[in-house]
Design a protein around this motif. Structure first.
Motif, mmCIF file in Angstrom:
data_model
loop_
_atom_site.group_PDB
_atom_site.id
_atom_site.type_symbol
_atom_site.label_atom_id
_atom_site.label_comp_id
_atom_site.label_asym_id
_atom_site.label_seq_id
_atom_site.Cartn_x
_atom_site.Cartn_y
_atom_site.Cartn_z
ATOM 1 N N VAL A 287 -35.708 -23.005 42.900
ATOM 2 C CA VAL A 287 -36.489 -23.624 41.838
ATOM 3 C C VAL A 287 -35.878 -24.997 41.576
ATOM 4 C CG1 VAL A 287 -37.301 -23.430 39.462
ATOM 5 C CG2 VAL A 287 -36.966 -21.359 40.834
ATOM 6 N N GLN A 288 -36.596 -26.031 41.966
ATOM 7 C CA GLN A 288 -36.076 -27.390 41.838
ATOM 8 C C GLN A 288 -36.620 -28.051 40.577
ATOM 9 O OE1 GLN A 288 -33.887 -29.082 44.200
ATOM 10 N NE2 GLN A 288 -33.698 -30.323 42.339
ATOM 11 N N ASN B 7 -32.809 -18.544 31.758
ATOM 12 C CA ASN B 7 -32.042 -19.743 31.423
ATOM 13 C C ASN B 7 -32.265 -20.870 32.425
ATOM 14 O OD1 ASN B 7 -29.569 -20.107 33.299
ATOM 15 N ND2 ASN B 7 -29.450 -17.935 32.813
ATOM 16 N N CYS B 8 -32.931 -20.554 33.550
ATOM 17 C CA CYS B 8 -33.284 -21.573 34.533
ATOM 18 C C CYS B 8 -34.522 -22.360 34.116
ATOM 19 C CB CYS B 8 -33.525 -20.904 35.891
ATOM 20 S SG CYS B 8 -34.299 -21.966 37.134
ATOM 21 N N VAL B 9 -35.479 -21.702 33.461
ATOM 22 C CA VAL B 9 -36.797 -22.329 33.257
ATOM 23 C C VAL B 9 -37.293 -22.301 31.808
ATOM 24 C CG1 VAL B 9 -37.555 -21.894 35.620
ATOM 25 C CG2 VAL B 9 -37.921 -20.137 33.872
ATOM 26 N N ILE C 75 -41.186 -28.416 37.445
ATOM 27 C CA ILE C 75 -40.452 -27.753 38.522
ATOM 28 C C ILE C 75 -41.377 -27.544 39.715
ATOM 29 C CG2 ILE C 75 -38.815 -26.548 37.013
ATOM 30 C CD1 ILE C 75 -40.538 -24.034 37.324
ATOM 31 N N HIS C 76 -40.785 -27.332 40.879
ATOM 32 C CA HIS C 76 -41.537 -26.802 41.998
ATOM 33 C C HIS C 76 -40.684 -25.806 42.755
ATOM 34 C CE1 HIS C 76 -40.172 -30.501 44.582
ATOM 35 N NE2 HIS C 76 -39.370 -29.483 44.821
ATOM 36 N N ILE C 77 -41.325 -25.040 43.636
ATOM 37 C CA ILE C 77 -40.655 -23.986 44.385
ATOM 38 C C ILE C 77 -40.442 -24.440 45.821
ATOM 39 C CG2 ILE C 77 -40.747 -21.571 45.117
ATOM 40 C CD1 ILE C 77 -40.602 -21.975 42.082
ATOM 41 N N GLU C 78 -39.227 -24.261 46.315
ATOM 42 C CA GLU C 78 -38.893 -24.610 47.694
ATOM 43 C C GLU C 78 -38.609 -23.328 48.473
ATOM 44 O OE1 GLU C 78 -36.822 -28.910 46.583
ATOM 45 O OE2 GLU C 78 -35.554 -27.167 47.070
#
Length: 297
Positions: free
Chosen positions: A67-68, A91-93, A101-104
């Motif tokens: 998650v970037q 706690n990440c998002v 954010i986007h997903i890699e």
């Protein structure tokens, strides 16, 4: 036999007794080819090099995603559940919008990873989440804008209730992969070039305070590292904790997600030198199922 066992790397000696709930018969050929330190080095890499924290180079974990964050520096780990949903730590998002954010997705075990990027449609935070030094109900789900192709081949299922049996919980070996800092110093983050993995076993006690052991919280999975000094650390949060198939280091099902680590009070300059704590997915089974049901359209 006892003399032979003395030459086995301590890590392997512990692992083979914990991977399964019963000890399987070991042939002489298996003993020398599969349990020797040389086999360990060939299959799992060298211990003690730049790692999660004292972990190992990870094999390809198809279900691992990153998650970037786009508006601020940073990222975290996640696990692919199906073609539209991933699971990570709250706690990440919790403080970002989907467009932030986007997903890699890709083979992060390779230095020249070819990533596919997915935009995010929605973020779901578990009820009761509270961010403090020891986050509570630290779980979130992410829905992508577009389906992930071949998700049935790269996703991982959540462990069922039998896998959470307390006896198996204490005997099982777990893996957690991530690309967080390999340095314990909170002011100097060293990001690895490839995916790293640490192996843990469960414990019913919160052992982060050497002077007072407390029962592990219901929403947590408390662990001990299989390699001395190992732990999750900065930017590892959200990474998948998985149970291995009996007798192998092949992930079988998802057990938890990385939440936080703690430090010993006498080592103020380090933040990741003791217990690693994961969010217990079985504790949130109903919420996860309901989130799927209400948002799968």
């Amino acid at each position: 036999m006892m003399a032979a066992f003395k030459v086995i790397n301590q890590y392997w000696l512990i692992s083979i007794t914990l991977i399964c709930s019963k000890i399987l018969p070991i042939s002489s050929e298996t003993f020398h080819t599969r349990l020797s330190p040389s086999y360990f080095s060939q299959k799992l890499g060298k211990i003690g090099t730049k790692l999660i924290i004292n972990g190992i180079d990870s094999h390809y974990r198809s279900f691992f995603a990153r998650v970037q964050h786009l508006t601020t520096p940073g990222f975290c780990g996640a696990a692919i559940l199906d073609s539209r949903f991933l699971i990570t730590s709250a706690n990440c998002v919790h403080s970002v919008k989907p467009q932030d954010i986007h997903i890699e997705i890709g083979d992060f075990s390779l230095q020249d990873v070819q990533m596919t990027i997915y935009d995010v449609q929605d973020i779901f935070i578990a009820p009761g989440f509270n961010l403090n030094n020891t986050p509570i109900n630290d779980l979130a789900m992410i829905k992508t804008e577009e389906p992930i192709p071949d998700a049935h081949q790269i996703s991982i299922g959540i462990c069922d209730e039998e896998d959470y049996d307390m006896i198996n919980y204490q005997k099982s070996v777990f893996g957690c992969c991530g690309m967080g800092s390999t340095n314990k110093d909170p002011f100097i983050k060293l990001i690895p070039q490839v995916l790293k993995e640490m192996h843990f076993r469960g414990t019913p006690m919160d052992e982060s305070n050497p002077e007072r052991f407390l029962p592990c919280r219901e929403d947590n999975i408390c662990t001990r590292p299989m390699i001395d000094g190992g732990s999750i650390c900065n930017l590892d949060h959200g990474g998948p904790l998985y149970k291995f198939r009996c007798g192998s280091f092949e992930p079988e099902c998802l057990y938890g997600v990385a939440s936080y680590s703690k430090r010993k009070a006498d080592r103020h300059f380090q933040t990741c030198n003791t217990g690693s704590f994961f969010t217990n997915l079985m504790y949130f089974h109903e919420w996860i199922a309901l989130t799927f049901l209400q948002n799968s359209f």
